[in-house]
Design a protein around this motif. Structure first.
Motif: not given
Length: 339
Positions: A84-85, A108-110, A128-129, A153-155
């Motif tokens: 993540x970053x 990114x969960x891979x 991913x989020x 804002x969250x996706x």
């Protein structure tokens, strides 16, 4: 104005105490450590008021004019192949409007192998989020108090399921220049799922933190103390792996007393040469240390250490955080002065 801010904070705490810790709410990535500097100091440091533009992702009240035209990029090689970053940028509009802040957090969960109920392969899928935040801070006139807010804002997309939500962070900061002392309170992730994954509404990972830090007068050290997750008591649960058995096979579960609960809310850290071009940072998260330690082994879970280096208009940061003997985490950061 200040009374209104305090009223809003107390109402927020009362109305959101249902929020839980990891595994009991959605969008958990919102509470991940946002930068190498924060990670090195134990995580969740909310009192730094300086050039560090990434710090405003955790406490918007720290947004200040020193962040003007600073761009930060951070990357984390996390546990289990997860990465993540974060990215952050601040811009000072003018003396009256002061500084605006924008940030992004991405995880990114891979890649995963998918199977149906019968065990037949269905192909690979990913997860991913991301969260986009906009923030602003305001100095209450004729006081040493600052208030700030982030609107997020969250996706989120996990395999074929997706969700979209929004949240607000609120921070209050007090600066005592005579004592070189900062104190802060943050209320994070007060929000709502606009669209759910599968029709079930889930709470967001609401979190209340309190922090103190002070620059020592005759020693080049700034110490940090953070009390995290104050919205919940108790915070600890018995670890089944630490249950004790007697000669008859009866098991006694681990008991966590008052001090054990209190210490799990505590994070400590120190930054050596905080105002110089080279910094050394140390921190310890008692909750991480207690939850991840292995009985009869010294694995230093909860400990973190890092460095910061300034070269002209670039600042490099690196942190190594101890989790378990099996896996640890490295944080990398770059901040660019665009002025």
């Amino acid at each position: 104005m200040f009374k209104r801010v305090l009223t809003f904070i107390f109402i927020g705490c009362a109305s959101l105490t249902f929020a839980q810790l990891g595994g009991e709410s959605t969008y958990q990535f919102l509470n991940l450590v946002s930068s190498p500097r924060q990670a090195a100091l134990g995580g969740k440091i909310i009192t730094n008021v300086d050039y560090d533009v990434t710090g405003a992702l955790y406490n918007p009240a720290t947004i200040n004019i020193e962040m003007d035209n600073q761009l930060a990029l951070n990357y984390v090689s996390y546990l289990g192949g997860i990465s993540y970053g974060t990215a952050a940028y601040a811009y000072t509009w003018d003396r009256r409007l002061q500084t605006f802040h924008a940030g992004i957090t991405y995880i990114n969960y891979g890649s995963f192998d998918g199977y149906d109920l019968d065990g037949n392969a269905t192909g690979t899928f990913t997860g991913n989020e991301a969260a986009l935040s906009l923030g602003y801070a305001y100095n209450i006139p004729y006081t040493d108090f600052y208030v700030g807010a982030n609107v997020k804002l969250i996706s989120s997309k996990l395999e074929q399921y997706s969700s979209f939500g929004g949240a607000v962070d609120v921070g209050v900061l007090y600066i005592n220049e005579d004592l070189n002392l900062n104190a802060a309170v943050t209320l994070r992730n007060m929000g709502y799922q606009f669209t759910t994954y599968a029709g079930q509404q889930e709470p967001l990972p609401f979190e209340v933190n309190f922090g103190l830090s002070q620059r020592l007068e005759n020693v080049p050290i700034r110490w940090h103390l953070t009390l995290e997750n104050l919205q919940k008591w108790p915070i600890a649960r018995p670890n089944p792996a630490r249950a004790e058995s007697d000669l008859e096979g009866n098991q006694t579960q681990e008991k966590v007393g008052f001090f054990g609960q209190l210490i799990r809310h505590t994070i400590v850290g120190a930054e050596i040469f905080p105002e110089k071009g080279f910094n050394i940072r140390l921190g310890y998260s008692f909750r991480r240390g207690e939850e991840l330690r292995i009985a009869d082994q010294r694995d230093f879970s909860g400990l973190s250490f890092g460095i910061g280096l300034k070269l002209n208009k670039l600042r490099f940061s690196y942190t190594h955080a101890r989790y378990t003997s099996a896996s640890n985490t490295n944080f990398f950061g770059l901040q660019i002065d665009l002025r």
